[in-house]
Design a protein around this motif. Structure first.
Motif, PDB file in Angstrom:
ATOM      1  N   ALA A 108     -45.193  27.943  32.577  1.00  0.00           N
ATOM      2  CA  ALA A 108     -46.432  27.827  31.890  1.00  0.00           C
ATOM      3  C   ALA A 108     -46.286  27.978  30.552  1.00  0.00           C
ATOM      4  CB  ALA A 108     -47.463  29.070  32.432  1.00  0.00           C
ATOM      5  N   GLY A 109     -46.899  26.910  29.796  1.00  0.00           N
ATOM      6  CA  GLY A 109     -46.679  26.921  28.352  1.00  0.00           C
ATOM      7  C   GLY A 109     -45.538  26.288  27.792  1.00  0.00           C
ATOM      8  N   SER A 110     -44.632  26.086  28.723  1.00  0.00           N
ATOM      9  CA  SER A 110     -43.387  25.283  28.010  1.00  0.00           C
ATOM     10  C   SER A 110     -43.060  23.916  29.214  1.00  0.00           C
ATOM     11  CB  SER A 110     -42.203  26.451  28.279  1.00  0.00           C
ATOM     12  OG  SER A 110     -42.337  27.449  27.397  1.00  0.00           O
ATOM     13  N   GLU A 111     -44.188  23.420  29.578  1.00  0.00           N
ATOM     14  CA  GLU A 111     -43.942  22.388  30.488  1.00  0.00           C
ATOM     15  C   GLU A 111     -43.391  21.110  29.971  1.00  0.00           C
ATOM     16  OE1 GLU A 111     -47.630  24.532  32.137  1.00  0.00           O
ATOM     17  OE2 GLU A 111     -46.963  23.945  30.086  1.00  0.00           O
ATOM     18  N   ILE A 112     -42.509  20.440  30.542  1.00  0.00           N
ATOM     19  CA  ILE A 112     -41.819  19.185  30.236  1.00  0.00           C
ATOM     20  C   ILE A 112     -42.790  17.760  30.563  1.00  0.00           C
ATOM     21  CG2 ILE A 112     -39.911  17.595  30.428  1.00  0.00           C
ATOM     22  CD1 ILE A 112     -38.089  20.065  30.998  1.00  0.00           C
ATOM     23  N   PRO A 113     -43.125  16.891  29.536  1.00  0.00           N
ATOM     24  CA  PRO A 113     -44.026  15.790  30.090  1.00  0.00           C
ATOM     25  C   PRO A 113     -42.826  14.847  30.764  1.00  0.00           C
ATOM     26  CG  PRO A 113     -43.376  15.780  27.841  1.00  0.00           C
ATOM     27  CD  PRO A 113     -42.839  16.975  28.150  1.00  0.00           C
ATOM     28  N   VAL A 114     -43.415  14.369  31.887  1.00  0.00           N
ATOM     29  CA  VAL A 114     -42.514  13.410  32.850  1.00  0.00           C
ATOM     30  C   VAL A 114     -43.104  12.216  33.469  1.00  0.00           C
ATOM     31  CG1 VAL A 114     -40.511  15.048  33.288  1.00  0.00           C
ATOM     32  CG2 VAL A 114     -42.593  14.653  34.995  1.00  0.00           C
ATOM     33  N   VAL A 115     -42.741  11.295  33.757  1.00  0.00           N
ATOM     34  CA  VAL A 115     -43.137  10.098  34.641  1.00  0.00           C
ATOM     35  C   VAL A 115     -42.330  10.376  35.920  1.00  0.00           C
ATOM     36  CG1 VAL A 115     -43.191   7.925  35.270  1.00  0.00           C
ATOM     37  CG2 VAL A 115     -44.253   8.648  33.022  1.00  0.00           C
ATOM     38  N   ILE A 116     -43.152  10.287  37.276  1.00  0.00           N
ATOM     39  CA  ILE A 116     -42.421  10.559  38.607  1.00  0.00           C
ATOM     40  C   ILE A 116     -42.686   8.812  39.159  1.00  0.00           C
ATOM     41  CG2 ILE A 116     -42.537  11.420  40.715  1.00  0.00           C
ATOM     42  CD1 ILE A 116     -43.703  13.859  39.542  1.00  0.00           C
ATOM     43  N   ASP A 117     -41.378   8.073  39.525  1.00  0.00           N
ATOM     44  CA  ASP A 117     -41.475   7.004  39.889  1.00  0.00           C
ATOM     45  C   ASP A 117     -41.752   7.004  41.331  1.00  0.00           C
ATOM     46  OD1 ASP A 117     -40.920   5.608  37.527  1.00  0.00           O
ATOM     47  OD2 ASP A 117     -38.578   5.684  37.940  1.00  0.00           O
ATOM     48  N   PRO A 118     -42.042   5.927  42.095  1.00  0.00           N
ATOM     49  CA  PRO A 118     -42.555   5.689  43.481  1.00  0.00           C
ATOM     50  C   PRO A 118     -41.208   6.185  44.294  1.00  0.00           C
ATOM     51  CG  PRO A 118     -43.219   4.057  42.436  1.00  0.00           C
ATOM     52  CD  PRO A 118     -42.526   4.636  41.410  1.00  0.00           C
TER      53      PRO A 118
ATOM     54  N   GLY B  63     -39.374   8.685  43.555  1.00  0.00           N
ATOM     55  CA  GLY B  63     -39.053  10.089  43.557  1.00  0.00           C
ATOM     56  C   GLY B  63     -38.320  10.448  41.967  1.00  0.00           C
ATOM     57  N   SER B  64     -37.982   9.128  41.423  1.00  0.00           N
ATOM     58  CA  SER B  64     -37.127   9.509  40.412  1.00  0.00           C
ATOM     59  C   SER B  64     -37.943  10.233  39.118  1.00  0.00           C
ATOM     60  CB  SER B  64     -36.540   8.305  39.759  1.00  0.00           C
ATOM     61  OG  SER B  64     -35.690   7.813  40.754  1.00  0.00           O
ATOM     62  N   VAL B  65     -37.515  11.092  38.355  1.00  0.00           N
ATOM     63  CA  VAL B  65     -38.063  11.850  37.270  1.00  0.00           C
ATOM     64  C   VAL B  65     -37.765  11.687  35.854  1.00  0.00           C
ATOM     65  CG1 VAL B  65     -39.263  13.925  36.613  1.00  0.00           C
ATOM     66  CG2 VAL B  65     -38.731  13.745  38.811  1.00  0.00           C
ATOM     67  N   VAL B  66     -38.388  10.909  35.231  1.00  0.00           N
ATOM     68  CA  VAL B  66     -38.150  10.466  33.917  1.00  0.00           C
ATOM     69  C   VAL B  66     -38.749  11.349  32.661  1.00  0.00           C
ATOM     70  CG1 VAL B  66     -38.470   8.613  32.277  1.00  0.00           C
ATOM     71  CG2 VAL B  66     -38.088   8.008  34.687  1.00  0.00           C
ATOM     72  N   ASP B  67     -37.722  11.681  31.831  1.00  0.00           N
ATOM     73  CA  ASP B  67     -38.035  12.701  30.864  1.00  0.00           C
ATOM     74  C   ASP B  67     -38.764  11.797  29.779  1.00  0.00           C
ATOM     75  OD1 ASP B  67     -38.170  14.598  28.811  1.00  0.00           O
ATOM     76  OD2 ASP B  67     -35.987  15.166  29.211  1.00  0.00           O
ATOM     77  N   LEU B  68     -40.004  12.276  29.359  1.00  0.00           N
ATOM     78  CA  LEU B  68     -40.736  11.614  28.141  1.00  0.00           C
ATOM     79  C   LEU B  68     -40.701  12.193  26.962  1.00  0.00           C
ATOM     80  CD1 LEU B  68     -44.070  10.819  30.101  1.00  0.00           C
ATOM     81  CD2 LEU B  68     -42.200   9.438  29.711  1.00  0.00           C
TER      82      LEU B  68
ATOM     83  N   GLU C  34     -52.251   4.010  21.272  1.00  0.00           N
ATOM     84  CA  GLU C  34     -52.239   2.252  21.604  1.00  0.00           C
ATOM     85  C   GLU C  34     -50.743   2.064  21.723  1.00  0.00           C
ATOM     86  OE1 GLU C  34     -54.559   0.440  22.721  1.00  0.00           O
ATOM     87  OE2 GLU C  34     -56.325   1.904  21.918  1.00  0.00           O
ATOM     88  N   PRO C  35     -50.172   1.197  22.597  1.00  0.00           N
ATOM     89  CA  PRO C  35     -51.101   0.369  23.319  1.00  0.00           C
ATOM     90  C   PRO C  35     -51.544   1.062  24.801  1.00  0.00           C
ATOM     91  CG  PRO C  35     -49.082  -0.482  23.757  1.00  0.00           C
ATOM     92  CD  PRO C  35     -49.275   0.785  22.720  1.00  0.00           C
ATOM     93  N   GLY C  36     -51.255   2.161  24.902  1.00  0.00           N
ATOM     94  CA  GLY C  36     -51.790   2.997  26.090  1.00  0.00           C
ATOM     95  C   GLY C  36     -50.376   3.647  26.877  1.00  0.00           C
ATOM     96  N   PRO C  37     -50.639   4.816  27.631  1.00  0.00           N
ATOM     97  CA  PRO C  37     -49.311   5.366  27.930  1.00  0.00           C
ATOM     98  C   PRO C  37     -48.672   4.540  28.941  1.00  0.00           C
ATOM     99  CG  PRO C  37     -51.414   6.232  28.859  1.00  0.00           C
ATOM    100  CD  PRO C  37     -52.132   5.288  27.792  1.00  0.00           C
ATOM    101  N   ASP C  38     -49.240   3.673  29.721  1.00  0.00           N
ATOM    102  CA  ASP C  38     -48.285   2.957  30.530  1.00  0.00           C
ATOM    103  C   ASP C  38     -47.456   2.276  29.973  1.00  0.00           C
ATOM    104  OD1 ASP C  38     -49.392   3.792  33.022  1.00  0.00           O
ATOM    105  OD2 ASP C  38     -51.085   2.302  33.097  1.00  0.00           O
ATOM    106  N   GLU C  39     -47.991   1.505  28.982  1.00  0.00           N
ATOM    107  CA  GLU C  39     -47.178   0.488  28.065  1.00  0.00           C
ATOM    108  C   GLU C  39     -46.109   1.068  27.172  1.00  0.00           C
ATOM    109  OE1 GLU C  39     -50.600   0.564  28.290  1.00  0.00           O
ATOM    110  OE2 GLU C  39     -51.238  -1.450  29.237  1.00  0.00           O
ATOM    111  N   LEU C  40     -46.555   2.108  26.620  1.00  0.00           N
ATOM    112  CA  LEU C  40     -45.612   3.139  25.774  1.00  0.00           C
ATOM    113  C   LEU C  40     -44.620   3.524  26.754  1.00  0.00           C
ATOM    114  CD1 LEU C  40     -48.012   5.456  23.908  1.00  0.00           C
ATOM    115  CD2 LEU C  40     -46.600   3.557  22.933  1.00  0.00           C
ATOM    116  N   VAL C  41     -44.772   3.869  27.801  1.00  0.00           N
ATOM    117  CA  VAL C  41     -43.650   4.444  28.649  1.00  0.00           C
ATOM    118  C   VAL C  41     -42.650   3.138  29.027  1.00  0.00           C
ATOM    119  CG1 VAL C  41     -43.006   5.387  30.856  1.00  0.00           C
ATOM    120  CG2 VAL C  41     -44.741   6.441  29.586  1.00  0.00           C
ATOM    121  N   ALA C  42     -43.316   2.054  29.392  1.00  0.00           N
ATOM    122  CA  ALA C  42     -42.525   0.797  29.943  1.00  0.00           C
ATOM    123  C   ALA C  42     -41.649   0.524  28.578  1.00  0.00           C
ATOM    124  CB  ALA C  42     -43.586  -0.107  30.319  1.00  0.00           C
TER     125      ALA C  42
END
Length: 291
Positions: free
Chosen positions: A9-19, A21-26, A41-49
């Motif tokens: 708590a307070g030190s979380e890592i932002p990630v994306v979880i793929d279908p 189960g892979s975890v991608v460090d943001l 912009e252009p939005g979180p989906d696009e930025l990550v892609a």
């Protein structure tokens, strides 16, 4: 995409979880999943892609990710707005009339905790209750939205909220509902945020999601968002007429039937285990303790 935050708590890592189960460090892209990131912009989906295509985002080993605490999927919400009696079956079980306009109350944003964190029974409480809810996370400023389409464009995504409630404090002690809703730990959130694009890609509809909650293994709530009186986009449009919704704000959209208040089931006690899930949004598990 499933946006999540992992770690203490307070030190979380932002990630994306793929279908798969892979975890991608943001962290090369953002320090956290904040309102500012969701509004970019252009939005979180696009930025990550784009970042992934450029090879800028490393993968966290599965064993390391599995060992990390799951935090709320959005950091430090500016406010938590709640809609009461927004399911026909829940209004019926409590003996309330079907609302003609959304019933709105606020919840202290400091109540937001991770989906598996301990929920604390307040001192003096005998009527702490459960409520599984679909939660909206705002991604663009919503101010006087003229239509549901305009409101929909302001939604960053959806997640699960556990709107824990102390019914005596809420209903029997006078004043507003807020004091029965704002006790510490009273809003577990997560485990992840799914964007509208993610819902569409998975063939899911936020207006037709199954919601479930059990206490000590006994099913207490088994409902669907199809029973909502005011659907998510209408809730955002309506709220924007009375307050400005900012990126990162959270809206709890109401709960289906099966709460202790309406069903007569025993209220929560220290030692109870509450489990929640929603179609496409994962699950929560909390052990109940004492404040």
């Amino acid at each position: 995409m499933q946006f999540a935050r992992l770690g203490p708590a307070g030190s979380e890592i932002p990630v994306v979880i793929d279908p798969d189960g892979s975890v991608v460090d943001l962290r090369p892209l953002t320090s956290d999943i904040t309102g500012a990131f969701l509004a970019a912009e252009p939005g979180p989906d696009e930025l990550v892609a784009h970042a992934r295509a450029a090879g800028d985002l490393p993968t966290i080993p599965a064993d390391e990710a599995a060992a990390l605490r799951r935090g709320a999927p959005v950091a430090r919400p500016g406010k938590v707005v709640c809609i009461g009696l927004n399911y026909r079956d829940h209004a019926a079980e409590t003996g309330a009339d079907i609302p003609t306009e959304p019933i709105v109350f606020m919840k202290d944003p400091s109540t937001v905790i991770g989906p598996d964190d301990e929920v604390l029974i307040p001192r003096g409480s005998t009527k702490t209750d459960w409520e599984v809810e679909l939660a909206i996370v705002i991604g663009r400023t919503a101010r006087y939205c003229a239509s549901e389409d305009e409101a929909a464009a302001c939604i960053a995504g959806y997640t699960i909220a556990h709107d824990v409630s102390e019914r005596e404090f809420q209903l029997e002690r006078g004043g507003q509902w807020d004091k029965g809703k704002s006790c510490e730990t009273f809003n577990p959130l997560g485990p992840w945020l799914v964007t509208p694009n993610g819902f569409a890609d998975a063939g899911l509809d936020p207006e037709r999601l199954g919601l479930r909650l059990s206490v000590n293994g006994e099913v207490r709530q088994d409902g669907t968002t199809a029973d909502m009186i005011f659907r998510p986009t209408e809730v955002v449009r309506y709220l924007s007429q009375f307050m400005v919704l900012h990126p990162g704000d959270v809206i709890n959209t109401g709960t289906p039937a099966g709460v202790a208040l309406g069903s007569g089931a025993p209220y929560l006690r220290a030692g109870d285990v509450v489990e929640l899930s929603a179609d496409g949004l994962g699950s929560q598990r909390q052990t109940v303790g004492a404040a």
